[in-house]
Design an enzyme around this catalytic site. Structure first.
Site, mmCIF file in Angstrom:
data_model
loop_
_atom_site.group_PDB
_atom_site.id
_atom_site.type_symbol
_atom_site.label_atom_id
_atom_site.label_comp_id
_atom_site.label_asym_id
_atom_site.label_seq_id
_atom_site.Cartn_x
_atom_site.Cartn_y
_atom_site.Cartn_z
ATOM 1 N N HIS A 53 -46.383 34.626 -70.329
ATOM 2 C CA HIS A 53 -45.251 34.291 -71.203
ATOM 3 C C HIS A 53 -45.345 32.809 -71.592
ATOM 4 O O HIS A 53 -45.366 31.926 -70.728
ATOM 5 C CB HIS A 53 -43.946 34.569 -70.457
ATOM 6 C CG HIS A 53 -42.694 34.388 -71.262
ATOM 7 N ND1 HIS A 53 -42.177 35.377 -72.077
ATOM 8 C CD2 HIS A 53 -41.857 33.330 -71.378
ATOM 9 C CE1 HIS A 53 -41.063 34.940 -72.642
ATOM 10 N NE2 HIS A 53 -40.840 33.698 -72.247
ATOM 11 N N SER B 196 -43.734 32.699 -66.800
ATOM 12 C CA SER B 196 -43.588 31.692 -67.852
ATOM 13 C C SER B 196 -44.377 30.455 -67.439
ATOM 14 O O SER B 196 -44.085 29.850 -66.402
ATOM 15 C CB SER B 196 -42.117 31.312 -68.040
ATOM 16 O OG SER B 196 -42.047 30.078 -68.737
HETATM 17 C C1 DX5 Z 1 -36.112 29.339 -71.237
HETATM 18 C C2 DX5 Z 1 -37.429 30.071 -71.297
HETATM 19 C C3 DX5 Z 1 -37.788 30.780 -70.037
HETATM 20 C C4 DX5 Z 1 -37.945 29.920 -68.827
HETATM 21 C C5 DX5 Z 1 -37.761 30.751 -67.598
HETATM 22 O O1 DX5 Z 1 -35.747 28.963 -72.524
HETATM 23 O O2 DX5 Z 1 -37.403 31.048 -72.323
HETATM 24 O O3 DX5 Z 1 -38.963 31.586 -70.242
HETATM 25 O O4 DX5 Z 1 -39.183 29.271 -68.764
HETATM 26 O O5 DX5 Z 1 -37.812 29.929 -66.491
HETATM 27 P P1 DX5 Z 1 -37.202 30.339 -65.063
HETATM 28 O O6 DX5 Z 1 -37.883 31.615 -64.644
HETATM 29 O O7 DX5 Z 1 -37.560 29.173 -64.214
HETATM 30 O O8 DX5 Z 1 -35.733 30.522 -65.254
HETATM 31 ZN ZN ZN Z 2 -39.108 32.522 -72.549
#
Ligand code: DX5
Ligand code: ZN
Length: 221
Positions: free
Chosen positions: A35, A10
C-alpha cells in the site's frame, strides 16, 4: 462475498532510506499487497511520494501495488501512476471533480480502480461507481498520517458497504485503512472488511517481526 483477510502494509511506516529492501522483506513475510500512500500537502496536510518512487520500487516486488491517491486534482496523475507500475489506483470522491470520470480513466489504463471514503463521507457516495470499482476503501482515520487511532464510528459504514457489495454480486475488495491493530483488525473484519491496510502495526519491531505482526492482524496467531 467476503474473502479471506489480506494485509496491505502501508510503506508510510517503513524505513524510507531502505524502501526497496523493506518491500522485499514484506513480500517474504507474506504481505498480500504493498500500500503506497500518495499525499500532496493540499488535499491532505502531508506530503509523501510520487510516480518516480513507485517506478523505482517496481522491480523490488512482484506483489500488487495498491496506490492510494490523496491528491487533488488527480486525473492528470492517473496515467503517470499507471505507467510507473501501480496495479490498483484508489481515489477520493472528495478530491473531485468527477469520481466516475476518474474511475473510467483508471480502467482505461488497464488498472484496477478503487474509491476511498473519508470518515465524514457517507456510504452512499459509492453509489454512482459501485458497478465500476474493484475496491472500496473505508478510511478509519482522517487521511494524512500514520499512527492514528481507529475510529469505531466507521464500523457501521463497513457493514453497510459489505451488504451493498454482496447485493451487487460483483467482486469488490472492501479495504479499511487507518489505526489497524491486533485489537481493531477483528472488528473491521467482523464488520465485513477483507483487506486491511496496516502501517504502524506491520512495521513494529523491525523486519524480523513482519511475518508475526501480519499473522496477528489476520487472526492466525
Ligand atoms: C493515512 C494513510 C494510511 C496510513 C495507515 O492517510 O492512508 O494508509 O499510512 O497507517 P497506520 O496503519 O499506522 O494507521
Ligand atoms: Zn492509505
Amino acid at each position: 462475498m467476503q474473502q479471506s483477510v489480506r494485509i496491505a502494509p502501508s510503506i508510510l511506516a517503513a524505513d524510507f532510506a531502505r524502501l526497496g529492501e523493506e518491500i522485499k522483506a514484506l513480500e517474504d513475510a507474506g504481505a498480500d499487497f504493498i500500500h503506497i500512500d500518495v499525499m500532496d500537502g493540499h488535499f491532505v496536510p502531508n506530503l509523501t511520494v510520487g510516480p518516480s518512487l513507485v517506478q523505482a520500487l517496481r522491480p523490488h516486488s512482484s506483489l500488487p501495488f495498491d496506490v492510494h491517491l490523496m491528491i487533488s486534482p488527480v486525473d492528470d496523475f492517473v496515467p503517470k501512476f499507471a505507467e510507473a507500475g501501480a496495479d490498483i489506483i484508489t481515489v477520493h470522491p472528495e478530491a473531485g471533480p468527477d469520481a466516475a470520470r476518474t474511475i473510467a480513466l483508471i480502467k482505461k489504463q488497464g488498472k484496477k480502480a478503487g474509491i476511498a471514503l473519508n470518515p465524514g463521507t457517507p456510504a452512499d457516495a459509492v453509489g454512482p461507481v459501485l458497478g465500476e470499482v474493484d475496491l472500496i476503501l473505508v478510511m478509519s482515520v482522517e487521511p494524512g498520517f500514520g499512527g492514528q487511532t481507529f475510529m469505531a464510528s466507521q464500523l457501521d459504514k463497513i457493514r453497510t458497504l459489505r451488504d451493498r457489495i454482496d447485493a451487487s454480486g460483483r467482486r469488490i475488495d472492501l479495504e479499511v485503512d487507518g489505526g489497524i491493530t491486533a485489537d481493531t483488525a477483528p472488528q473491521a473484519v467482523a464488520a465485513g472488511a477483507d483487506l486491511l491496510v496496516a502501517g504502524t502495526a506491520t512495521f513494529a519491531g523491525g523486519p524480523s517481526r513482519y511475518a508475526d505482526n501480519m499473522s496477528r492482524l489476520r487472526g492466525d496467531a
